[in-house]
Enzyme design. Structure first.
Site, PDB file in Angstrom:
ATOM      1  N   ASN A   1       1.521  -1.641 -10.803  1.00 50.59           N
ATOM      2  CA  ASN A   1       0.940  -1.533 -12.132  1.00 50.59           C
ATOM      3  C   ASN A   1       0.338  -0.148 -12.315  1.00 50.59           C
ATOM      4  O   ASN A   1       0.018   0.540 -11.348  1.00 50.59           O
ATOM      5  CB  ASN A   1      -0.178  -2.566 -12.290  1.00 50.59           C
ATOM      6  CG  ASN A   1       0.328  -3.970 -12.297  1.00 50.59           C
ATOM      7  OD1 ASN A   1       0.979  -4.395 -13.234  1.00 50.59           O
ATOM      8  ND2 ASN A   1       0.031  -4.706 -11.239  1.00 50.59           N
TER       9      ASN A   1
ATOM     10  N   HIS B   1       0.554  -4.837 -19.943  1.00 54.76           N
ATOM     11  CA  HIS B   1       0.652  -4.889 -18.480  1.00 54.76           C
ATOM     12  C   HIS B   1       1.859  -4.036 -18.090  1.00 54.76           C
ATOM     13  O   HIS B   1       2.988  -4.525 -18.040  1.00 54.76           O
ATOM     14  CB  HIS B   1       0.832  -6.345 -18.046  1.00 54.76           C
ATOM     15  CG  HIS B   1       0.909  -6.562 -16.569  1.00 54.76           C
ATOM     16  ND1 HIS B   1      -0.118  -7.132 -15.852  1.00 54.76           N
ATOM     17  CD2 HIS B   1       1.887  -6.305 -15.666  1.00 54.76           C
ATOM     18  CE1 HIS B   1       0.230  -7.225 -14.575  1.00 54.76           C
ATOM     19  NE2 HIS B   1       1.453  -6.715 -14.438  1.00 54.76           N
TER      20      HIS B   1
ATOM     21  N   HIS C   1       4.016  -1.332 -15.725  1.00 59.59           N
ATOM     22  CA  HIS C   1       4.269  -0.750 -14.405  1.00 59.59           C
ATOM     23  C   HIS C   1       4.711   0.704 -14.570  1.00 59.59           C
ATOM     24  O   HIS C   1       5.220   1.095 -15.617  1.00 59.59           O
ATOM     25  CB  HIS C   1       5.316  -1.573 -13.661  1.00 59.59           C
ATOM     26  CG  HIS C   1       4.783  -2.866 -13.140  1.00 59.59           C
ATOM     27  ND1 HIS C   1       4.857  -3.243 -11.817  1.00 59.59           N
ATOM     28  CD2 HIS C   1       4.136  -3.890 -13.765  1.00 59.59           C
ATOM     29  CE1 HIS C   1       4.294  -4.425 -11.648  1.00 59.59           C
ATOM     30  NE2 HIS C   1       3.859  -4.840 -12.823  1.00 59.59           N
TER      31      HIS C   1
ATOM     32  N   CYS D   1       7.088  -5.104  -7.631  1.00 55.44           N
ATOM     33  CA  CYS D   1       7.749  -6.365  -7.992  1.00 55.44           C
ATOM     34  C   CYS D   1       8.834  -6.650  -6.968  1.00 55.44           C
ATOM     35  O   CYS D   1       9.805  -5.889  -6.871  1.00 55.44           O
ATOM     36  CB  CYS D   1       8.355  -6.294  -9.391  1.00 55.44           C
ATOM     37  SG  CYS D   1       9.251  -7.799  -9.844  1.00 55.44           S
TER      38      CYS D   1
ATOM     39  N   ARG E   1      -4.842  -9.643  -7.043  1.00 59.26           N
ATOM     40  CA  ARG E   1      -3.792 -10.666  -7.109  1.00 59.26           C
ATOM     41  C   ARG E   1      -2.421 -10.030  -7.252  1.00 59.26           C
ATOM     42  O   ARG E   1      -1.640  -9.964  -6.308  1.00 59.26           O
ATOM     43  CB  ARG E   1      -4.065 -11.639  -8.274  1.00 59.26           C
ATOM     44  CG  ARG E   1      -3.243 -12.943  -8.197  1.00 59.26           C
ATOM     45  CD  ARG E   1      -1.819 -12.831  -8.678  1.00 59.26           C
ATOM     46  NE  ARG E   1      -1.700 -12.458 -10.084  1.00 59.26           N
ATOM     47  CZ  ARG E   1      -0.554 -12.254 -10.705  1.00 59.26           C
ATOM     48  NH1 ARG E   1       0.600 -12.379 -10.040  1.00 59.26           N
ATOM     49  NH2 ARG E   1      -0.521 -11.896 -11.985  1.00 59.26           N
ATOM     50  N   ASP E   2      -2.128  -9.493  -8.411  1.00 59.13           N
ATOM     51  CA  ASP E   2      -0.803  -8.946  -8.667  1.00 59.13           C
ATOM     52  C   ASP E   2      -0.505  -7.755  -7.765  1.00 59.13           C
ATOM     53  O   ASP E   2       0.641  -7.527  -7.383  1.00 59.13           O
ATOM     54  CB  ASP E   2      -0.702  -8.529 -10.138  1.00 59.13           C
ATOM     55  CG  ASP E   2       0.731  -8.255 -10.572  1.00 59.13           C
ATOM     56  OD1 ASP E   2       1.637  -8.871  -9.999  1.00 59.13           O
ATOM     57  OD2 ASP E   2       0.922  -7.433 -11.472  1.00 59.13           O
TER      58      ASP E   2
END
Length: 298
Positions: free
Chosen positions: A248, A206, A208, A239, A14-15
């Site tokens: 990430n 979470h 990055h 992002c 997803r991310d």
């Protein structure tokens, strides 16, 4: 107290994928999720019920869920931005959802078009309805260590947003260093503030890896008592609202880190690295993970 076992949440499908230039087919997304499950992950973000015009990489998430065994012990949470997204997720059989807020008003306005306070008001009925339906709800807070537009973010502001999501009924709050500017000291300052509002056992990290600090931040957060961390296979993602922001922290790097600490993750590193190269080939890129590159399959 540090945990002898940590939970790794795989956010790549997803991310990670939503910020990659290549849009994968439903079959490829399902294959990625299946391979990650076979590597040992028990929580894998399966997609997002968002506008396909804005995020085409997440189109057809309902079809992805239809191809998965949603009654299995593996959790497949999906992101929902509003009540329409929740309706679609529930119709598709989702058992877990997540909602997304920011600790920066400017970021929130550029990302979802509303201020922090308005976003939280939008999520209140969504979370309530999801809980009434028996779903688990995770809350994301972005820009916890810095904002691409505002710079420094006050840890107390992070605590306010995290606390609001917790009070709504979110069972877990994931603290996101969206642009990767955090260092152990800044992450610990955030945790000190947030722990006054949310139990540390319900927090997730979470982070990055834009400045190469993600693993160091994970270690610092683990030493502070956090036992859940998000990772992305092959370091997928980034992002779109933060220029130059890397993906990430790679899941492979997390597994290697915790293996060295004698902490159990339940994830098979060899199989995970194979997945990293498999998905990277389909995306036309090399894995961002240093561990994956060091232990590349022959």
């Amino acid at each position: 107290m540090t945990a002898a076992r940590v939970k790794l949440v795989e956010v790549g499908p997803r991310d990670g994928l939503q910020n990659e230039a290549v849009t994968l087919s439903v079959a490829e997304r399902c294959a990625l999720i299946t391979r990650l499950a076979e590597a040992g992950f028990t929580t894998i973000e399966a997609g997002a019920f968002v506008s396909p015009d804005k995020i085409p990489q997440m189109a057809d998430t309902a079809e992805v869920l239809a191809a998965l065994d949603l009654k299995s012990p593996i959790a497949y949470p999906v992101l929902v931005p509003n009540d329409k997204g929740l309706c679609a997720a529930m119709a598709a059989g989702a058992r877990e959802i997540s909602v997304f807020a920011a600790a920066s008003d400017t970021f929130s306005l550029k990302n979802i078009g509303v201020t922090i306070d308005d976003s939280l008001k939008r999520y209140e009925p969504v979370v309530r309805r999801a809980l009434d339906a028996g779903l688990l709800v995770r809350g994301y807070v972005s820009c916890v260590a810095g904002c691409p537009y505002e710079g420094h973010v006050d840890p107390e502001r992070v605590a306010d947003v995290a606390g609001a999501l917790w009070e709504m009924g979110c069972d877990e709050i994931s603290l996101g260093d969206t642009i990767g500017t955090g260092t152990p000291n800044t992450i610990l300052a955030v945790l000190d503030a947030v722990e006054d509002r949310v139990p540390v056992a319900q927090l997730a990290g979470h982070f990055h890896d834009t400045y190469g600090m993600a693993s160091a931040n994970v270690y610092a957060a683990w030493r502070a008592g956090v036992s859940t961390f998000d990772g992305s296979v092959a370091g997928l993602g980034g992002c779109p609202y933060a220029r130059g922001a890397a993906g990430n922290v790679a899941s492979e790097d997390l597994v290697w880190l915790f293996k060295g600490l004698g902490v159990e993750t339940g994830v098979d590193l060899t199989r995970l690295i194979e997945v990293a190269y498999w998905i990277s080939q389909r995306l036309g890129r090399e894995p961002a993970s240093r561990v994956a590159r060091a232990l590349a399959p022959h």
